[in-house]
Design a protein around this motif. Structure first.
Motif, PDB file in Angstrom:
ATOM      1  N   TYR A 132     -65.521 -32.428 -39.001  1.00  0.00           N
ATOM      2  CA  TYR A 132     -65.721 -31.103 -37.886  1.00  0.00           C
ATOM      3  C   TYR A 132     -64.488 -30.370 -38.184  1.00  0.00           C
ATOM      4  O   TYR A 132     -64.663 -29.218 -37.862  1.00  0.00           O
ATOM      5  N   GLN A 133     -63.566 -30.978 -38.022  1.00  0.00           N
ATOM      6  CA  GLN A 133     -62.387 -30.740 -37.771  1.00  0.00           C
ATOM      7  C   GLN A 133     -61.755 -29.222 -38.761  1.00  0.00           C
ATOM      8  O   GLN A 133     -62.026 -29.537 -40.229  1.00  0.00           O
ATOM      9  N   GLY A 134     -61.113 -27.911 -38.538  1.00  0.00           N
ATOM     10  CA  GLY A 134     -60.566 -26.995 -39.003  1.00  0.00           C
ATOM     11  C   GLY A 134     -61.230 -25.665 -39.049  1.00  0.00           C
ATOM     12  O   GLY A 134     -62.236 -25.176 -37.916  1.00  0.00           O
ATOM     13  N   ALA A 135     -61.194 -24.853 -39.620  1.00  0.00           N
ATOM     14  CA  ALA A 135     -61.928 -23.156 -39.923  1.00  0.00           C
ATOM     15  C   ALA A 135     -63.023 -23.462 -40.761  1.00  0.00           C
ATOM     16  O   ALA A 135     -62.669 -23.960 -41.230  1.00  0.00           O
TER      17      ALA A 135
ATOM     18  N   PRO B 281     -69.316 -13.872 -39.325  1.00  0.00           N
ATOM     19  CA  PRO B 281     -69.656 -15.773 -39.317  1.00  0.00           C
ATOM     20  C   PRO B 281     -68.620 -16.494 -39.768  1.00  0.00           C
ATOM     21  O   PRO B 281     -68.659 -17.057 -40.563  1.00  0.00           O
ATOM     22  N   ALA B 282     -67.981 -17.236 -38.179  1.00  0.00           N
ATOM     23  CA  ALA B 282     -67.002 -18.114 -39.047  1.00  0.00           C
ATOM     24  C   ALA B 282     -67.158 -19.338 -37.492  1.00  0.00           C
ATOM     25  O   ALA B 282     -67.016 -18.397 -36.059  1.00  0.00           O
ATOM     26  N   PHE B 283     -65.613 -20.051 -36.868  1.00  0.00           N
ATOM     27  CA  PHE B 283     -65.000 -20.628 -36.303  1.00  0.00           C
ATOM     28  C   PHE B 283     -64.593 -21.705 -36.572  1.00  0.00           C
ATOM     29  O   PHE B 283     -64.357 -21.996 -37.564  1.00  0.00           O
ATOM     30  N   MET B 284     -63.910 -22.363 -35.149  1.00  0.00           N
ATOM     31  CA  MET B 284     -63.224 -23.273 -35.441  1.00  0.00           C
ATOM     32  C   MET B 284     -62.844 -24.459 -34.723  1.00  0.00           C
ATOM     33  O   MET B 284     -63.758 -24.625 -33.801  1.00  0.00           O
TER      34      MET B 284
ATOM     35  N   ASN C  25     -65.406 -14.600 -46.736  1.00  0.00           N
ATOM     36  CA  ASN C  25     -63.794 -14.610 -46.860  1.00  0.00           C
ATOM     37  C   ASN C  25     -63.024 -15.338 -45.680  1.00  0.00           C
ATOM     38  O   ASN C  25     -62.872 -14.249 -45.323  1.00  0.00           O
ATOM     39  N   CYS C  26     -62.214 -15.777 -46.516  1.00  0.00           N
ATOM     40  CA  CYS C  26     -61.413 -16.879 -45.254  1.00  0.00           C
ATOM     41  C   CYS C  26     -60.510 -15.736 -44.733  1.00  0.00           C
ATOM     42  O   CYS C  26     -59.890 -15.418 -43.536  1.00  0.00           O
ATOM     43  N   ALA C  27     -59.516 -15.201 -45.544  1.00  0.00           N
ATOM     44  CA  ALA C  27     -58.686 -13.514 -45.399  1.00  0.00           C
ATOM     45  C   ALA C  27     -59.195 -13.066 -44.638  1.00  0.00           C
ATOM     46  O   ALA C  27     -58.155 -12.532 -44.272  1.00  0.00           O
ATOM     47  N   GLU C  28     -60.292 -12.410 -44.904  1.00  0.00           N
ATOM     48  CA  GLU C  28     -60.699 -11.306 -44.046  1.00  0.00           C
ATOM     49  C   GLU C  28     -60.707 -11.653 -42.225  1.00  0.00           C
ATOM     50  O   GLU C  28     -61.079 -10.635 -41.827  1.00  0.00           O
ATOM     51  N   ILE C  29     -60.933 -13.076 -42.072  1.00  0.00           N
ATOM     52  CA  ILE C  29     -61.452 -13.978 -40.489  1.00  0.00           C
ATOM     53  C   ILE C  29     -60.426 -13.999 -40.022  1.00  0.00           C
ATOM     54  O   ILE C  29     -60.129 -13.969 -38.709  1.00  0.00           O
ATOM     55  N   TYR C  30     -59.458 -14.827 -40.902  1.00  0.00           N
ATOM     56  CA  TYR C  30     -58.687 -15.512 -40.434  1.00  0.00           C
ATOM     57  C   TYR C  30     -57.198 -15.432 -40.747  1.00  0.00           C
ATOM     58  O   TYR C  30     -57.225 -15.253 -41.976  1.00  0.00           O
ATOM     59  N   SER C  31     -55.493 -15.244 -40.002  1.00  0.00           N
ATOM     60  CA  SER C  31     -54.321 -15.900 -40.215  1.00  0.00           C
ATOM     61  C   SER C  31     -53.609 -16.808 -39.934  1.00  0.00           C
ATOM     62  O   SER C  31     -54.116 -17.211 -39.489  1.00  0.00           O
ATOM     63  N   PRO C  32     -52.922 -17.065 -40.712  1.00  0.00           N
ATOM     64  CA  PRO C  32     -51.722 -18.187 -40.762  1.00  0.00           C
ATOM     65  C   PRO C  32     -51.231 -18.034 -39.280  1.00  0.00           C
ATOM     66  O   PRO C  32     -51.469 -16.748 -38.306  1.00  0.00           O
ATOM     67  N   ALA C  33     -51.047 -18.907 -38.050  1.00  0.00           N
ATOM     68  CA  ALA C  33     -50.724 -18.970 -37.178  1.00  0.00           C
ATOM     69  C   ALA C  33     -49.995 -20.692 -36.822  1.00  0.00           C
ATOM     70  O   ALA C  33     -49.285 -21.461 -37.832  1.00  0.00           O
ATOM     71  N   SER C  34     -48.776 -20.466 -35.936  1.00  0.00           N
ATOM     72  CA  SER C  34     -48.159 -21.860 -35.609  1.00  0.00           C
ATOM     73  C   SER C  34     -48.775 -23.238 -36.573  1.00  0.00           C
ATOM     74  O   SER C  34     -48.741 -23.965 -37.205  1.00  0.00           O
TER      75      SER C  34
ATOM     76  N   LEU D 154     -65.023 -25.541 -30.012  1.00  0.00           N
ATOM     77  CA  LEU D 154     -64.723 -25.434 -31.135  1.00  0.00           C
ATOM     78  C   LEU D 154     -65.175 -24.095 -30.324  1.00  0.00           C
ATOM     79  O   LEU D 154     -65.365 -23.192 -29.559  1.00  0.00           O
ATOM     80  N   ARG D 155     -64.362 -23.039 -30.827  1.00  0.00           N
ATOM     81  CA  ARG D 155     -64.377 -21.885 -30.734  1.00  0.00           C
ATOM     82  C   ARG D 155     -64.845 -20.383 -31.536  1.00  0.00           C
ATOM     83  O   ARG D 155     -64.553 -21.093 -32.950  1.00  0.00           O
ATOM     84  N   THR D 156     -65.768 -19.365 -31.231  1.00  0.00           N
ATOM     85  CA  THR D 156     -65.994 -18.769 -32.173  1.00  0.00           C
ATOM     86  C   THR D 156     -64.986 -17.540 -31.886  1.00  0.00           C
ATOM     87  O   THR D 156     -63.899 -17.097 -31.580  1.00  0.00           O
ATOM     88  N   PRO D 157     -65.109 -16.269 -32.814  1.00  0.00           N
ATOM     89  CA  PRO D 157     -64.529 -15.357 -32.152  1.00  0.00           C
ATOM     90  C   PRO D 157     -64.787 -14.676 -31.032  1.00  0.00           C
ATOM     91  O   PRO D 157     -64.004 -13.712 -29.906  1.00  0.00           O
ATOM     92  N   ALA D 158     -65.670 -15.229 -30.306  1.00  0.00           N
ATOM     93  CA  ALA D 158     -66.393 -14.588 -29.053  1.00  0.00           C
ATOM     94  C   ALA D 158     -66.204 -16.090 -28.029  1.00  0.00           C
ATOM     95  O   ALA D 158     -66.238 -15.522 -26.578  1.00  0.00           O
ATOM     96  N   ALA D 159     -66.616 -17.268 -28.048  1.00  0.00           N
ATOM     97  CA  ALA D 159     -66.789 -17.665 -27.180  1.00  0.00           C
ATOM     98  C   ALA D 159     -65.676 -19.062 -27.135  1.00  0.00           C
ATOM     99  O   ALA D 159     -65.401 -19.747 -28.647  1.00  0.00           O
ATOM    100  N   SER D 160     -65.280 -19.818 -26.018  1.00  0.00           N
ATOM    101  CA  SER D 160     -65.006 -21.222 -25.995  1.00  0.00           C
ATOM    102  C   SER D 160     -66.361 -22.242 -25.750  1.00  0.00           C
ATOM    103  O   SER D 160     -66.327 -21.894 -25.090  1.00  0.00           O
ATOM    104  N   CYS D 161     -65.742 -23.169 -26.450  1.00  0.00           N
ATOM    105  CA  CYS D 161     -66.882 -24.311 -26.347  1.00  0.00           C
ATOM    106  C   CYS D 161     -66.100 -25.658 -26.097  1.00  0.00           C
ATOM    107  O   CYS D 161     -64.966 -25.974 -26.734  1.00  0.00           O
TER     108      CYS D 161
END
Length: 142
Positions: free
Chosen positions: A35-38, A68-71, A45-54, A77-84
């Motif tokens: 499950y690891q990853g974005a 409609p995304a999570f990491m 489109n991944c590029a519309e939701i995520y941007s590169p980070a360090s 597990l993180r969504t745009p609005a919550a941390s789990c």
């Protein structure tokens, strides 16, 4: 937001507090390595939701709370609005039942999620045990 049912409490605020992430070995032991990853809803489109980070990717700013995304990173597990925090991952037939402790700007809640890694590499999320269709998510950055 299709992800709202993934983490109902997710639509209200942005990630609160972060626990230390599990090592890769600990994530694998907990059954979380696949499950690891974005992830984004299939067809998004991944590029519309995520941007590169360090250290991989982050949600693009300004954050779209309804994306409609999570990491998943370690046991987080993180969504745009919550941390789990993923407190449990155990088999449920051919699926995995994840128990999440989620927090956002206004609430904290336990959430149960049924998922399965599909042979094509997609992640299928099921709304409940009787759901036979589910919805597919694609991993970004592979």
């Amino acid at each position: 937001m299709k992800l709202a049912s993934l983490v109902r409490v997710a639509a209200l605020g942005s990630g609160l507090g972060a626990a230390a992430a599990l090592s890769d070995a600990q994530a694998a032991k907990a059954g979380l390595s696949g499950y690891q990853g974005a992830w984004v809803l299939s067809g998004s489109n991944c590029a519309e939701i995520y941007s590169p980070a360090s250290k991989g990717v982050s949600f693009k700013k300004p954050i779209d709370l309804f994306a409609p995304a999570f990491m998943v990173s370690g046991d987080r597990l993180r969504t745009p609005a919550a941390s789990c925090r993923i407190t449990s991952a155990r088999p449920n037939g051919e699926r995995q039942l994840l128990i999440l402790n989620c927090a956002n700007a206004v609430a904290a809640n336990e959430v149960k999620v049924l998922m399965k890694i599909m042979p094509n590499g997609f992640l299928r999320r099921y709304y409940h045990e009787q759901d036979t269709a589910g919805i597919d998510y694609e991993r970004c950055g592979r």
